[in-house]
Design an enzyme around this catalytic site. Structure first.
Site, PDB file in Angstrom:
ATOM      1  CB  VAL A  82      -1.047  -0.038   1.131  1.00  0.00           C
ATOM      2  CG1 VAL A  82      -1.935  -0.982   1.172  1.00  0.00           C
ATOM      3  CG2 VAL A  82      -0.508   0.163   2.077  1.00  0.00           C
ATOM      4  CE  LYS A  83       3.176   2.241   5.087  1.00  0.00           C
ATOM      5  NZ  LYS A  83       2.507   1.458   5.384  1.00  0.00           N
ATOM      6  CG  HIS A  84       5.090   6.094  -2.048  1.00  0.00           C
ATOM      7  ND1 HIS A  84       4.837   6.441  -0.475  1.00  0.00           N
ATOM      8  CD2 HIS A  84       6.427   7.336  -2.317  1.00  0.00           C
ATOM      9  CE1 HIS A  84       5.869   7.374  -0.207  1.00  0.00           C
ATOM     10  NE2 HIS A  84       6.581   7.342  -0.951  1.00  0.00           N
TER      11      HIS A  84
END
Length: 127
Positions: free
Chosen positions: A118-120
């Protein structure tokens, strides 16, 4: 928390605006997370609330750089220094961000990053 020697009987001030892991790392070491409120305009930990939550059992502050925004690190550093507390940055949501000309990762005594899906920036199933 283990690296900082934090354990049973200790308290660590954390932001409630974060993933459970930020408070859980305190619990895993046997210490108690103490939640400080966030500023309504940034959703970042409020240094004034941090100051109000400090007790003789407080050993550290964990600031969470939320949604790409770094915390007010100057204020948190001043508080940590005044009370001889460790300062930890949860910069999982701010990889690449900067604060007053310095990159996150260089603003606290310890910094954690994440590469969860879910992180960039991810590494597949990296954590």
């Amino acid at each position: 928390m283990f690296a900082l020697g934090i354990g049973p009987g200790d308290e660590v001030i954390v932001s409630p605006m974060t993933f459970a892991a930020t408070a859980n790392c305190v619990l895993y070491g046997g210490a108690t997370p103490v939640f400080a409120d966030v500023e309504p305009d940034t959703l970042l930990i409020d240094p004034d609330t941090v100051r109000a939550r400090i007790t003789p059992r407080t050993k550290a502050i964990i600031g969470v750089d939320y949604a790409g925004q770094p915390c007010a690190w100057d204020a948190l550093r001043e508080i940590a220094g005044r009370y001889r507390l460790a300062l930890v940055a949860d910069s999982c949501h701010a990889l690449g961000a900067g604060y007053r000309g310095m990159k996150v990762g260089s603003l606290a005594d310890l910094t954690v990053f994440s590469f969860h899906p879910v992180k960039h920036i991810t590494t597949g199933e990296g954590g």
